[in-house]
Design a protein around this motif. Structure first.
Motif, mmCIF file in Angstrom:
data_model
loop_
_atom_site.group_PDB
_atom_site.id
_atom_site.type_symbol
_atom_site.label_atom_id
_atom_site.label_comp_id
_atom_site.label_asym_id
_atom_site.label_seq_id
_atom_site.Cartn_x
_atom_site.Cartn_y
_atom_site.Cartn_z
ATOM 1 N N THR A 1 0.944 -1.226 0.140
ATOM 2 C CA THR A 1 0.032 -0.035 0.150
ATOM 3 C C THR A 1 0.790 1.166 0.082
ATOM 4 O OG1 THR A 1 -1.755 -1.307 1.215
ATOM 5 C CG2 THR A 1 -1.793 1.248 1.276
ATOM 6 N N LYS A 2 1.987 1.140 0.879
ATOM 7 C CA LYS A 2 2.854 2.429 0.663
ATOM 8 C C LYS A 2 3.271 2.685 -0.503
ATOM 9 C CE LYS A 2 5.603 5.387 3.298
ATOM 10 N NZ LYS A 2 4.893 6.652 4.135
ATOM 11 N N MET A 3 3.673 1.562 -1.252
ATOM 12 C CA MET A 3 4.408 1.688 -2.477
ATOM 13 C C MET A 3 3.695 1.975 -3.660
ATOM 14 S SD MET A 3 7.189 -1.259 -2.319
ATOM 15 C CE MET A 3 8.177 -0.868 -3.872
ATOM 16 N N PHE A 4 2.347 1.661 -3.782
ATOM 17 C CA PHE A 4 1.606 1.672 -4.727
ATOM 18 C C PHE A 4 0.208 2.185 -4.802
ATOM 19 C CE2 PHE A 4 4.170 -2.280 -5.065
ATOM 20 C CZ PHE A 4 5.132 -1.644 -6.149
ATOM 21 N N ASP A 5 -0.303 2.302 -3.420
ATOM 22 C CA ASP A 5 -1.514 2.991 -3.030
ATOM 23 C C ASP A 5 -1.659 3.612 -1.901
ATOM 24 O OD1 ASP A 5 -4.194 3.210 -3.812
ATOM 25 O OD2 ASP A 5 -4.867 1.197 -3.344
ATOM 26 N N ASN A 6 -0.730 4.600 -1.628
ATOM 27 C CA ASN A 6 -0.698 5.276 -0.473
ATOM 28 C C ASN A 6 -1.755 6.170 -0.016
ATOM 29 O OD1 ASN A 6 1.211 5.876 1.964
ATOM 30 N ND2 ASN A 6 1.303 7.841 1.157
ATOM 31 N N ASP A 7 -2.466 6.873 -0.857
ATOM 32 C CA ASP A 7 -3.740 7.478 -0.578
ATOM 33 C C ASP A 7 -4.964 6.753 -0.366
ATOM 34 O OD1 ASP A 7 -1.804 9.723 -0.919
ATOM 35 O OD2 ASP A 7 -2.409 10.080 -2.996
ATOM 36 N N ASN A 8 -4.932 5.453 -0.341
ATOM 37 C CA ASN A 8 -6.095 4.679 -0.046
ATOM 38 C C ASN A 8 -6.215 4.574 1.437
ATOM 39 O OD1 ASN A 8 -7.884 2.535 -0.026
ATOM 40 N ND2 ASN A 8 -7.047 1.389 -1.565
ATOM 41 N N THR A 9 -6.977 5.199 1.863
ATOM 42 C CA THR A 9 -7.442 5.470 3.234
ATOM 43 C C THR A 9 -8.110 4.037 3.708
ATOM 44 O OG1 THR A 9 -7.366 7.743 3.394
ATOM 45 C CG2 THR A 9 -8.275 6.589 5.226
ATOM 46 N N THR A 10 -8.975 3.588 2.826
ATOM 47 C CA THR A 10 -9.627 2.123 3.259
ATOM 48 C C THR A 10 -8.983 1.048 3.350
ATOM 49 O OG1 THR A 10 -11.497 3.021 2.134
ATOM 50 C CG2 THR A 10 -11.285 0.619 2.478
ATOM 51 N N ALA A 11 -7.537 1.015 2.705
ATOM 52 C CA ALA A 11 -6.690 -0.045 2.870
ATOM 53 C C ALA A 11 -6.013 0.191 4.223
ATOM 54 C CB ALA A 11 -5.569 -0.026 1.838
ATOM 55 N N PHE B 1 3.157 3.141 8.006
ATOM 56 C CA PHE B 1 2.014 3.933 8.314
ATOM 57 C C PHE B 1 2.032 5.406 8.058
ATOM 58 C CE2 PHE B 1 -0.946 0.551 9.365
ATOM 59 C CZ PHE B 1 -2.178 1.395 9.490
ATOM 60 N N PRO B 2 1.279 6.238 7.285
ATOM 61 C CA PRO B 2 1.371 7.271 7.320
ATOM 62 C C PRO B 2 1.096 8.070 8.801
ATOM 63 C CG PRO B 2 -0.019 6.580 5.693
ATOM 64 C CD PRO B 2 0.068 5.376 6.648
#
Length: 385
Positions: A162-172, A242-243
């Motif tokens: 998620t960090k590498m490819f979908d970092n803005d996906n809050t649901t993930a 984690f952000p």
């Protein structure tokens, strides 16, 4: 008896002319010589973390070359598929190797590693869950069960991808946090701060006592050291991913700090930790100081100090004691001066009745990667402190 492990090894390094050795590189060199089977099992994935550390420490391409040879063709094929991967088998244990694929993608940019990681990420989307949304440890044999082991096996890969490819996906990110919150809330003993091996949401497993740890939790009754070790490492990995703007970051930091403090209370005077950590079992006949978790906890403290999560003043002395135990008790040099690692319990599972008698019946292994990899991580942190 199992705990009567050789104490020769403070002398083992000296016997091999390694009076001031890098235990990390000695271990890495030795296991190249020992030979490591090529597959995607989590035991290999754990060992490969140690080779990532050895490469980071030395920059020596021989470690990267050996590691890549373990992965290429034998595990990741040229088209990005994973050799012998079963798309219909849902076991969290198999997902850990995804972290290693992502390491290689970051290093090389080669799409085959991204594709292999994507296979695992897509399998996570299909993975069965309990009613609360927690991943089953394995289908069909462990329905509705979450284990501490599984957090290490799947959720840090989920976070890394998620960090590498979908970092803005809050649901993930919310979903990843949910896995940690569920396992922590159902297994943590708020008196000791330690966590039981797992829980069964359905409370149908023979070991799922609803009152042992938290009322109506479905928790397993005992604290098995390596399960706690997997979780301790997973917390550190996830915290770094984690952000910081997400509430999960501070929640995970809290989980880590609480567990770090609980482990300090549970540390044996030798510097290590008992196989079964819950009372009244420490010191009981059959129990012993086990090497894989002792390495995991030592690593976890040293890394936490470096990250500023816990204080040097409070934890360094205990971590130093832990690392000294690792090198004095569990390292053995053979006749060829190759390093061998002792004292790692072969397995621990909630497949059975979850009793003390079950856990202490499992044999110890020499050169078990579940202990070797964490020892290499602890050595890296010690040698770069």
């Amino acid at each position: 008896m199992k705990f009567a492990l050789s104490l020769l090894v403070g002398a083992a390094a000296a016997q091999c002319g390694k009076r001031s050795p890098s235990y990390l590189t000695w271990t890495a060199d030795s296991f190249i010589e020992h030979g490591v089977e090529k597959n995607f099992h989590y035991t290999q994935a754990t060992l490969y973390l140690g080779y990532e550390a050895a490469y980071e420490l030395t920059g020596d391409e021989k470690y990267a070359e050996w590691y890549r040879n373990q992965i290429d063709d034998a595990v990741v094929l040229e088209d990005g598929t994973i050799k012998d991967w079963d798309y219909e088998f849902y076991s969290l244990d198999d997902y850990r190797i995804g972290n290693n694929f992502l390491w290689w993608y970051e290093r090389t940019g080669e799409e085959k590693y991204r594709k292999a990681a994507d296979i695992i990420r897509e399998q996570i989307n299909r993975h069965p869950r309990n009613q609360a949304g927690g991943f089953w440890h394995r289908r069909p044999v462990y329905p509705n069960q979450m284990w501490l082991d599984g957090i290490f096996m799947a959720d840090t890969f989920y976070a890394k991808w998620t960090k590498m490819f979908d970092n803005d996906n809050t649901t993930a990110w919310d979903d990843i946090l949910k896995q940690f919150v569920l396992i922590d809330s159902h297994t943590r003993n708020h008196t000791t701060g330690l966590l039981a091996h797992g829980y069964d949401e359905s409370k149908t497993a023979v070991w799922a006592d609803p009152v042992t740890v938290n009322r109506d939790s479905g928790s397993a009754p005992l604290v098995w050291d390596r399960a706690v070790g997997w979780y301790f490492i997973a917390l550190l990995e996830a915290i770094q991913l984690f952000p910081e703007s997400h509430e999960g970051h501070s929640i995970l930091v809290g989980f880590y700090k609480d567990l770090a403090a609980a482990l300090k209370k549970a540390q044996h005077k030798s510097g290590g930790w008992w196989l079964i950590m819950s009372e009244p079992y420490p010191g009981m006949e059959g129990n012993y100081i086990e090497s894989s978790a002792s390495a995991m906890f030592t690593y976890g403290w040293l890394k936490g100090i470096k990250l500023g999560l816990i204080s040097k003043g409070e934890y360094y002395k205990a971590a130093k004691k832990g690392y000294k135990l690792l090198t004095n008790r569990f390292v053995r040099a053979d006749d060829e001066c190759l390093l061998n690692w002792e004292g790692t319990v072969e397995v621990g599972s909630l497949c059975c009745n979850g009793t003390y008698e079950y856990y202490i019946s499992i044999p110890l292994q020499t050169n078990d990667y579940k202990g070797v990899g964490p020892f290499m991580l602890a050595s890296y942190e010690w040698e770069t402190y």
